[in-house]
Every structure is written in C-alpha cells, then in structure tokens.
Scaffold this motif. Structure first.
Motif, PDB file in Angstrom:
ATOM      1  N   GLY A   8       0.783  -1.228   0.000  1.00  0.00           N
ATOM      2  CA  GLY A   8       0.000   0.000   0.000  1.00  0.00           C
ATOM      3  C   GLY A   8       0.812   1.274   0.000  1.00  0.00           C
ATOM      4  O   GLY A   8       0.244   2.364  -0.092  1.00  0.00           O
ATOM      5  N   SER A  17      -4.548  10.928   1.638  1.00  0.00           N
ATOM      6  CA  SER A  17      -4.622   9.730   2.494  1.00  0.00           C
ATOM      7  C   SER A  17      -3.999   8.528   1.813  1.00  0.00           C
ATOM      8  O   SER A  17      -3.868   8.489   0.579  1.00  0.00           O
ATOM      9  N   ARG A  19      -3.671   4.000   2.702  1.00  0.00           N
ATOM     10  CA  ARG A  19      -3.964   2.899   3.620  1.00  0.00           C
ATOM     11  C   ARG A  19      -2.944   1.796   3.401  1.00  0.00           C
ATOM     12  O   ARG A  19      -2.822   1.269   2.293  1.00  0.00           O
ATOM     13  N   SER A  21      -1.482  -2.027   4.366  1.00  0.00           N
ATOM     14  CA  SER A  21      -1.945  -3.337   4.819  1.00  0.00           C
ATOM     15  C   SER A  21      -0.745  -4.191   5.186  1.00  0.00           C
ATOM     16  O   SER A  21       0.355  -3.998   4.663  1.00  0.00           O
ATOM     17  N   PHE A  68      -3.779   9.121  12.070  1.00  0.00           N
ATOM     18  CA  PHE A  68      -3.626   7.718  11.681  1.00  0.00           C
ATOM     19  C   PHE A  68      -4.583   6.853  12.495  1.00  0.00           C
ATOM     20  O   PHE A  68      -4.851   7.140  13.678  1.00  0.00           O
ATOM     21  N   THR A  69      -5.050   5.768  11.875  1.00  0.00           N
ATOM     22  CA  THR A  69      -5.917   4.815  12.553  1.00  0.00           C
ATOM     23  C   THR A  69      -5.435   3.401  12.278  1.00  0.00           C
ATOM     24  O   THR A  69      -5.317   3.002  11.110  1.00  0.00           O
ATOM     25  N   SER A  71      -6.019  -0.700  12.644  1.00  0.00           N
ATOM     26  CA  SER A  71      -7.106  -1.664  12.798  1.00  0.00           C
ATOM     27  C   SER A  71      -6.615  -3.033  12.360  1.00  0.00           C
ATOM     28  O   SER A  71      -5.532  -3.164  11.790  1.00  0.00           O
ATOM     29  N   TYR A  80      -3.935  -3.132   9.467  1.00  0.00           N
ATOM     30  CA  TYR A  80      -4.067  -1.977   8.589  1.00  0.00           C
ATOM     31  C   TYR A  80      -3.600  -0.705   9.289  1.00  0.00           C
ATOM     32  O   TYR A  80      -3.608  -0.605  10.514  1.00  0.00           O
ATOM     33  N   GLN A  82      -4.557   3.262   8.437  1.00  0.00           N
ATOM     34  CA  GLN A  82      -5.159   4.327   7.639  1.00  0.00           C
ATOM     35  C   GLN A  82      -4.454   5.626   7.991  1.00  0.00           C
ATOM     36  O   GLN A  82      -4.458   6.043   9.151  1.00  0.00           O
ATOM     37  N   ASP A  84      -4.266   9.571   7.247  1.00  0.00           N
ATOM     38  CA  ASP A  84      -4.934  10.757   6.696  1.00  0.00           C
ATOM     39  C   ASP A  84      -4.105  12.010   6.952  1.00  0.00           C
ATOM     40  O   ASP A  84      -3.203  12.010   7.792  1.00  0.00           O
TER      41      ASP A  84
END
Lengths: 124, 109
Positions: A8, A17, A19, A21, A68-69, A71, A80, A82, A84
């Motif tokens: 990614g 953004s 993402r 993986s 950032f997130t 998960s 993951y 994410q 932004d």
C-alpha cells in the motif's frame, strides 16, 4: 514460518490519504498484538501505533494521533494503517511487527518478527 | 514520555574485539527493554528482550544486562556479520507506548 508482508505504500501529495496493509501468516494471528513502526530513509526507528489481539487496546505516537488509525481483521489475518492528512515528515519506510506476547493479553511488549517494509513518500 | 538515549553513536571496532553498547532511560522501565539489530536494507531483528533474555536463534555472544534506567548490550567477540546498527526499545504500560533509542552504529575499524 512467520511471514509479514506490507503493501500500500507509494507517492502521495501532502494532505492526502493512504492505507497500508500487512498480511500475516505462519502464526496464530489473533493470539498476538501487532505494531506499526516507521523509519525515515537513513534515520532511526519511530514507533507509530499498536493494537492488541482483540482491538481492545490501541495506542498511537503523539506525532500521528488524530491522523492515523490502526485496525485489524483477525479473520483475514491482516493489519491496517489508515493514514490521513499526510505530511512530508511522514515520509518513511513503514514496518509491521508481531508482538512477542501470546494469549489474551492486551499489554504491548516487543516485536519478534518484522515485515520488510513499504515506503511512503509524501511530496507535492 | 520515556526517552531512550544510546551511546556511543558510533563504535569503530575490528572483528574479534568485544563491543559494549549503552542505553539510558529517562525514567525507570524496570526490565522492560529490548535490543534490535538492523543491517542495511533489512528490517530490524530482535536480539534481546526483558533486558537479558536472548531471542530465538540469537548467538550466545550477544548478551544484555541492566535494569531501571541503565542497560548494556555486549557482543563478546565481533563476527563480520555483527557490523550493523543497534537499537534499544522500551514499552510503557500506561499510557501504553513504545519508544526506541537513536541507535548505535557498530562499524569496521
């Protein structure tokens, strides 16, 4: 054999953004916490984010908190990130890592296996 | 936030010599400290965890010691493959956070 494969990464403009993986194999994924660590080219390691086996404990570095997130999908054995509102200072190799702790613990510890990393470049 | 300071920044040694790397924490981390080795173009590799436990497959020439705020990684006799950058890392339970030291580069003299 434990294997972690990040994907990614790429070139992205500031403010956009991306993402990331991380696909895991060779171990019981939902038995372990997972981490993201980054490394700007030619510089040192910086912890980014961590997530416990059940997503019940999540932590972020101050430098990415709110942007950032992290998960995970235990059924897919995937982690993951994410990202932004990306900034130039987010340019780095991003590594995912497996926590050495095993079982139903939400405490974080050390990274006993690492992926090979994916490069994120933030530039206009 | 706990800050880890590694010294020296660079260590110039010859194969066969011993190496002593230091990591100092800004406050006590108990024994919750790890050491990693990173070679150019590769991901880091866990060497030592809980200050003194060798990770799986790590040779006995690598040893760790210390507790509280002062830690040491010792390489008893440098092999050619040991020339690399070494990082220490601590884990804080509350608030949960990890942090790494700035690294020590062990280079061939």
């Amino acid at each position: 054999e434990v294997k972690l494969v990040e994907s990614g990464g790429g070139l992205v403009q500031p403010g956009r953004s991306l993402r990331l993986s991380c696909s895991a194999s060779g171990f019981t994924f939902d038995d372990h916490g997972m981490h993201w660590v980054r490394q700007p080219p030619g510089k040192g390691l910086e912890w980014v984010a961590s997530i416990s086996w059940n997503s019940g404990n999540i932590a972020y570095a101050e430098s990415v908190k709110g942007r950032f997130t992290v998960s995970r999908d235990n059924a897919e054995k995937s982690l993951y990130l994410q990202m932004d509102s990306l900034r130039s200072e987010d340019t780095a190799f991003y590594y995912c890592g497996k926590d050495i702790g095993v079982g139903a613990t939400t405490r974080f510890a050390y990274l006993d296996y690492w992926g090979q990393g994916t490069l994120v470049s933030v530039s206009s | 936030e706990i800050v880890l300071t590694q010294s020296p920044a660079t260590l110039s040694l010859s194969p066969g010599e011993g190496a002593i790397l230091s990591c100092t924490a800004s406050q006590s981390v108990g024994s919750s400290l790890a050491w990693y080795q990173q070679k150019p173009g590769q991901a880091p590799r866990l060497l030592i965890y809980d200050a003194s436990k060798r990770a799986t497959g790590i040779p006995a020439r690598f040893s760790g010691s210390g507790s509280g705020t002062g830690f040491t990684l010792t390489i008893s006799s440098l092999e050619p493959e040991d020339f690399a950058v070494y990082y220490c890392q601590q884990v804080n339970n509350w608030p949960p956070a990890l942090s790494f030291g700035g690294g020590t580069k062990v280079e061939i003299k």
